[in-house]
Every structure is written in structure tokens, then in C-alpha cells.
Scaffold this active site. Structure first.
Site, PDB file in Angstrom:
ATOM      1  N   TYR A  24       1.119  -1.317   0.144  1.00 37.08           N
ATOM      2  CA  TYR A  24      -0.163  -0.011  -0.394  1.00 37.08           C
ATOM      3  C   TYR A  24       0.635   0.871   0.052  1.00 37.08           C
ATOM      4  CZ  TYR A  24      -3.653  -3.062   1.278  1.00 37.08           C
ATOM      5  OH  TYR A  24      -4.616  -4.589   1.228  1.00 37.08           O
ATOM      6  N   ASN A  48     -13.465  -0.990  -3.975  1.00 32.82           N
ATOM      7  CA  ASN A  48     -13.170  -2.501  -4.539  1.00 32.82           C
ATOM      8  C   ASN A  48     -14.350  -2.777  -5.793  1.00 32.82           C
ATOM      9  OD1 ASN A  48     -12.620  -4.714  -4.829  1.00 32.82           O
ATOM     10  ND2 ASN A  48     -13.840  -5.543  -3.563  1.00 32.82           N
ATOM     11  N   CYS A  56      -6.813  -6.531  -6.507  1.00 32.40           N
ATOM     12  CA  CYS A  56      -6.082  -6.231  -5.562  1.00 32.40           C
ATOM     13  C   CYS A  56      -5.655  -6.349  -4.747  1.00 32.40           C
ATOM     14  CB  CYS A  56      -7.262  -4.853  -5.306  1.00 32.40           C
ATOM     15  SG  CYS A  56      -9.077  -5.894  -5.608  1.00 32.40           S
ATOM     16  N   HIS A  57      -6.019  -7.922  -4.967  1.00 33.96           N
ATOM     17  CA  HIS A  57      -5.391  -8.957  -3.740  1.00 33.96           C
ATOM     18  C   HIS A  57      -3.552  -9.068  -3.945  1.00 33.96           C
ATOM     19  CE1 HIS A  57      -6.191 -11.351  -7.732  1.00 33.96           C
ATOM     20  NE2 HIS A  57      -4.873 -12.037  -7.738  1.00 33.96           N
TER      21      HIS A  57
END
Length: 104
Positions: A24, A48, A56-57
Site C-alpha cells: 500500500y 473494490n 487488488c489481492h
DNA sequence: CCCATGACTAATT
DNA sequence: AAATTAGCCATGG
């Protein structure tokens, strides 16, 4: 460039290749030039828009912990393992090797 | 505009 | 190595 923060985040996340991850903080640095907006980055992907479609995982915490996920942490870990990323407990093993570096 | 919230981070204990 | 703490920032009400 993007007109808003969230779009900027998603555009960057889309660049992460399979088998690699980023943090992040790294994304925050790409956008604002500082790691300080890391929390805001998390907030952005939390919206999301398209789970799975936008990987995004592949965004984890700076200490290697996988962090949170809208579809559940278990799901996140599962996806990462399928992509060849080794995870022990809730942490990515040897994250330095797995990190994706953006080219300026 | 002020306040609370959270998929975070770095430092400290 | 695990838990706490204070700092930070984009959103939404």
C-alpha cells in the site's frame, strides 16, 4: 494521469503482474511521492470496483502480512498461492523477492 | 467545515 | 516476535 485518487490507485494495481505483489505504501509513493497516504490507498481499493479483474489481492502490507480483503483474507491468500506466491500463516514468504517494482 | 473511519506504516515496548 | 501507539490521508456524513 488520473482525475481522482481512486482511479490512480486502480491504474497502478492493474500493472502488478501475476506472481508479484506490491505494498500500500509503495502505491502511495507512486501517486503522492510519500508513503504517508498508504492508509488512503487501502481505503481506495476497499471500494473494490471489480474484484479479481483488478488484482487488488496482490497488494499487501509492508511487513509482508497479507492484510485485508473485501472477499475475505482466506480468499486473498488462496488467490496469491494459486499465482505461485508462498505464504506462511498470514505473511508472504521472502517478500523482497516477490515485490514488483514500478519503473519510475 | 469538522469528525469519524479504515484492505496502512514506522517506531516503540 | 507479537502487541501497542501515534501519525497520516482520502472519503463520506
Amino acid at each position: 494521469m488520473s482525475k481522482n485518487f481512486q482511479e490512480a490507485v486502480l491504474n497502478i494495481v492493474k500493472q502488478i503482474p501475476e506472481g508479484k505483489v506490491t505494498t500500500y505504501g509503495a502505491i502511495a509513493r507512486e501517486i503522492t511521492g510519500s508513503v504517508r497516504a498508504a492508509r488512503a490507498v487501502g481505503h481506495a481499493v476497499a471500494k473494490n470496483p471489480y474484484p479479481i479483474v483488478i488484482p487488488c489481492h496482490r497488494v499487501v502490507r509492508s511487513n509482508g502480512d497479507v492484510g485485508m480483503y473485501s472477499l475475505g483474507v482466506d480468499k486473498k491468500i488462496k488467490l496469491l498461492r494459486v499465482e505461485g506466491i508462498e505464504i506462511k500463516g498470514r505473511k508472504v514468504v521472502n517478500i523482497e523477492k516477490t515485490l514488483f517494482y514500478f519503473n519510475f
